[in-house]
Design an enzyme around this catalytic site. Structure first.
Site, PDB file in Angstrom:
ATOM      1  N   GLU A   1       0.819  -1.208   0.000  1.00 29.46           N
ATOM      2  CA  GLU A   1       0.000   0.000   0.000  1.00 29.46           C
ATOM      3  C   GLU A   1       0.853   1.257   0.000  1.00 29.46           C
ATOM      4  O   GLU A   1       1.972   1.272   0.530  1.00 29.46           O
ATOM      5  CB  GLU A   1      -0.903   0.011   1.238  1.00 29.46           C
ATOM      6  CG  GLU A   1      -2.023  -1.006   1.138  1.00 29.46           C
ATOM      7  CD  GLU A   1      -2.787  -1.182   2.429  1.00 29.46           C
ATOM      8  OE1 GLU A   1      -4.012  -1.193   2.390  1.00 29.46           O
ATOM      9  OE2 GLU A   1      -2.147  -1.319   3.490  1.00 29.46           O
TER      10      GLU A   1
ATOM     11  N   CYS B   1       7.250  -4.607  15.824  1.00 30.98           N
ATOM     12  CA  CYS B   1       6.936  -3.630  16.876  1.00 30.98           C
ATOM     13  C   CYS B   1       5.515  -3.926  17.354  1.00 30.98           C
ATOM     14  O   CYS B   1       4.622  -4.186  16.543  1.00 30.98           O
ATOM     15  CB  CYS B   1       7.033  -2.201  16.358  1.00 30.98           C
ATOM     16  SG  CYS B   1       8.679  -1.809  15.735  1.00 30.98           S
TER      17      CYS B   1
ATOM     18  N   CYS C   1       2.267  -2.077  15.872  1.00 33.77           N
ATOM     19  CA  CYS C   1       2.168  -1.859  14.431  1.00 33.77           C
ATOM     20  C   CYS C   1       1.576  -3.066  13.704  1.00 33.77           C
ATOM     21  O   CYS C   1       2.056  -4.200  13.863  1.00 33.77           O
ATOM     22  CB  CYS C   1       3.569  -1.562  13.892  1.00 33.77           C
ATOM     23  SG  CYS C   1       3.647  -1.442  12.099  1.00 33.77           S
TER      24      CYS C   1
HETATM   25  N1  SAH Z   1       9.695   0.802   9.678  1.00 32.14           N
HETATM   26  C1  SAH Z   1       9.921   2.193   9.709  1.00 32.14           C
HETATM   27  C2  SAH Z   1       8.995   2.979   8.812  1.00 32.14           C
HETATM   28  C3  SAH Z   1       7.566   2.557   8.774  1.00 32.14           C
HETATM   29  S1  SAH Z   1       6.639   2.817  10.248  1.00 32.14           S
HETATM   30  C4  SAH Z   1       9.859   2.717  11.123  1.00 32.14           C
HETATM   31  O1  SAH Z   1       9.382   2.001  12.005  1.00 32.14           O
HETATM   32  O2  SAH Z   1      10.328   3.833  11.343  1.00 32.14           O
HETATM   33  C5  SAH Z   1       6.419   4.584  10.229  1.00 32.14           C
HETATM   34  C6  SAH Z   1       6.092   5.184  11.585  1.00 32.14           C
HETATM   35  O3  SAH Z   1       4.813   4.747  12.040  1.00 32.14           O
HETATM   36  C7  SAH Z   1       7.085   4.830  12.675  1.00 32.14           C
HETATM   37  O4  SAH Z   1       7.554   5.984  13.331  1.00 32.14           O
HETATM   38  C8  SAH Z   1       6.263   3.979  13.618  1.00 32.14           C
HETATM   39  O5  SAH Z   1       6.730   4.091  14.930  1.00 32.14           O
HETATM   40  C9  SAH Z   1       4.868   4.556  13.428  1.00 32.14           C
HETATM   41  N2  SAH Z   1       3.790   3.662  13.845  1.00 32.14           N
HETATM   42  C10 SAH Z   1       3.724   2.335  13.699  1.00 32.14           C
HETATM   43  N3  SAH Z   1       2.573   1.845  14.214  1.00 32.14           N
HETATM   44  C11 SAH Z   1       1.890   2.905  14.701  1.00 32.14           C
HETATM   45  C12 SAH Z   1       0.615   3.061  15.348  1.00 32.14           C
HETATM   46  N4  SAH Z   1      -0.171   2.019  15.599  1.00 32.14           N
HETATM   47  N5  SAH Z   1       0.232   4.306  15.687  1.00 32.14           N
HETATM   48  C13 SAH Z   1       1.018   5.366  15.434  1.00 32.14           C
HETATM   49  N6  SAH Z   1       2.205   5.278  14.820  1.00 32.14           N
HETATM   50  C14 SAH Z   1       2.646   4.065  14.463  1.00 32.14           C
HETATM   51 FE1  SF4 Z   2       8.150  -1.513  13.480  1.00 34.17          FE
HETATM   52 FE2  SF4 Z   2       6.030  -1.367  11.888  1.00 34.17          FE
HETATM   53 FE3  SF4 Z   2       8.212   0.146  11.352  1.00 34.17          FE
HETATM   54 FE4  SF4 Z   2       8.247  -2.532  11.025  1.00 34.17          FE
HETATM   55  S1  SF4 Z   2       6.988  -1.072   9.911  1.00 34.17           S
HETATM   56  S2  SF4 Z   2       9.808  -1.299  12.014  1.00 34.17           S
HETATM   57  S3  SF4 Z   2       6.976  -3.259  12.701  1.00 34.17           S
HETATM   58  S4  SF4 Z   2       6.867   0.294  13.140  1.00 34.17           S
END
Ligand code: SAH
Ligand code: SF4
Length: 313
Positions: A61, A85, A88
C-alpha cells in the site's frame, strides 16, 4: 530517464527522440514495468490509500496525504516487516520480501499518473510498509533516482526515510552522502520500555542508536527527526518527557509525537489529548521543537502502523 521518470511513458515506442533501431533494441532486452492499483480508497480527511498487487501476487500500500500546500506520498519498501513492533499492524504480518527498486519507484509513477491535471506530489516519505534500512541497497538506489535531476528531481529536503535505526546500516549511512532527511523511530526514552514496544531494541539498543545520531549531528544541516509513538501507560508520562529531553541533549533534532493509532489486535491505548499536550509542553518548555503529528486516514486504515496490504472491502 526523462521518458521513464518525468514523462512516465509506458513503451519504448513513445521515446521519439531516440532512433527507431535503438528503441527496438531496448524493447528486445528490457520492458517497462507498471504497477496498476487494484483498489483505491479515500478518507473523509482527503487522504487516499492505494493498494497495489505485485507480479508475484503480494500486495503493498501507498498513502497520499494532502496537507495545505503539501501533497505527501508515503511509500512502502517491503512486503510486511520482520521487526514486529508491538503497536504496528505491518509488524504483525512478518516480512514476506523486500521490494525491488522498480516496485518502490512505480508507487510514485502510478499515483502520479492518477492525479488530476496540474497536481503534483511535493514530498516523499518512506514510512509505509517495511523497514527501509532492512532493504538498504534497493532503497538507496530508489532514493538516488528520486532526487536525481534527470529522474524525479525531488529536493533531498523533501524525501524522508524513517527507520528504527538498524545499527550496521546506520553506520554505513554515516559514511555516505545522505540524500534525504532522516527520521528515527525512538518511541521510548529508556531501554526497557523501548524493548517492550520494539523487540529490535534488544539487539540494537537505544543508547547505540543515539550514539550514531550524535555523530551524524556533526554534519551541517542534518537535524534528525525523532518519532515518538505515544502509548498510554508505556511512554507518556512527564517523567518520560524529561528523560527524552535528557537523552536527546546535544543532537540537533525535532520530535514528532504520534498518538497511537489503535487497532484490533494491538494491545495498547492512545493517551488522552491532555496527556499528549502536557508531554509536548514539557519538551517545548525546554526549547525543543516538538509537534504532534495527527495521523491521517484512520477511517480507511491508512494511518501510521495500519498498513497490511489489504483493502477494507
Ligand atoms: N519501519 C519504519 C517505517 C515505517 S513505520 C519505522 O518504524 O520507522 C512509520 C512510523 O509509524 C514509525 O515511526 C512507527 O513508529 C509509526 N507507527 C507504527 N505503528 C503505529 C501506530 N499504531 N500508531 C502510530 N504510529 C505508528
Ligand atoms: Fe516496526 Fe512497523 Fe516500522 Fe516494522 S513497519 S519497524 S513493525 S513500526
Amino acid at each position: 530517464m526523462r521518458w521513464l521518470y518525468q514523462e512516465g511513458i509506458h513503451s519504448f515506442d513513445g521515446m521519439t527522440n531516440l532512433s527507431k533501431k535503438f528503441r527496438q533494441e531496448l524493447s528486445q532486452v528490457s520492458f517497462i514495468s507498471t504497477l496498476p492499483p487494484v483498489h483505491r480508497e479515500q478518507s473523509t480527511d482527503g487522504t487516499q490509500k492505494f493498494l497495489f498487487q505485485l507480479e508475484d501476487g503480494n500486495r503493498i500500500e501507498s498513502v497520499l496525504i494532502p496537507d495545505k500546500a503539501r501533497l505527501t506520498l508515503c511509500l512502502s519498501t517491503q512486503v510486511g516487516c520482520a521487526l514486529g513492533c508491538q503497536f504496528c499492524l505491518t509488524g504483525k504480518m512478518g516480512r514476506k520480501r523486500d521490494l525491488t527498486v522498480s516496485e518502490i519507484l512505480n508507487q510514485i509513477l502510478s499515483v502520479r499518473n492518477m492525479l488530476p491535471g496540474k497536481t503534483s506530489i511535493t514530498n516523499i516519505v518512506l514510512m509505509g510498509m517495511g523497514e527501509p534500512l532492512a532493504n538498504y541497497k534497493n532503497v538507496m538506489k530508489a532514493i538516488e533516482l528520486m532526487v536525481y535531476p534527470d529522474a524525479f528531481k525531488f529536493s533531498s529536503r523533501r524525501v524522508t526515510l524513517s527507520t528504527v535505526g538498524l545499527l550496521p546500516e546506520l553506520e554505513q549511512l554515516a559514511k555516505e552522502k545522505i540524500l534525504f532527511r532522516l527520521a528515527i523511530s525512538l518511541n521510548a526514552s529508556d531501554e526497557e520500555s523501548r524493548s517492550q514496544l520494539m523487540p529490535i531494541n534488544r539487539r540494537y539498543p537505544l543508547r547505540k542508536v543515539l550514539e550514531i545520531c550524535r555523530n551524524f549531528s556533526t554534519r551541517p544541516r542534518t537535524r534528525i527527526t525523532f518519532e515518538y509513538v505515544m502509548v498510554e501507560g508505556m511512554n507518556d508520562s512527564p517523567r518520560d518527557a524529561k528523560r527524552l529531553i535528557k537523552i536527546l541533549k546535544g543532537i540537533p533534532s525535532k520530535v514528532n509525537l504520534i498518538p497511537l493509532n489503535e487497532a484490533a489486535g494491538i494491545p495498547f491505548k492512545r493517551p488522552s489529548e491532555e496527556k499528549v499536550r502536557r508531554f509536548q509542553e514539557i519538551l517545548m518548555n525546554d526549547g525543543m521543537t516538538a509537534i504532534v503529528r495527527a495521523s491521517k486516514g484512520a477511517d480507511i486504515s491508512a494511518a501510521c502502523g495500519q498498513l497490511q496490504g489489504k483493502s477494507s472491502e
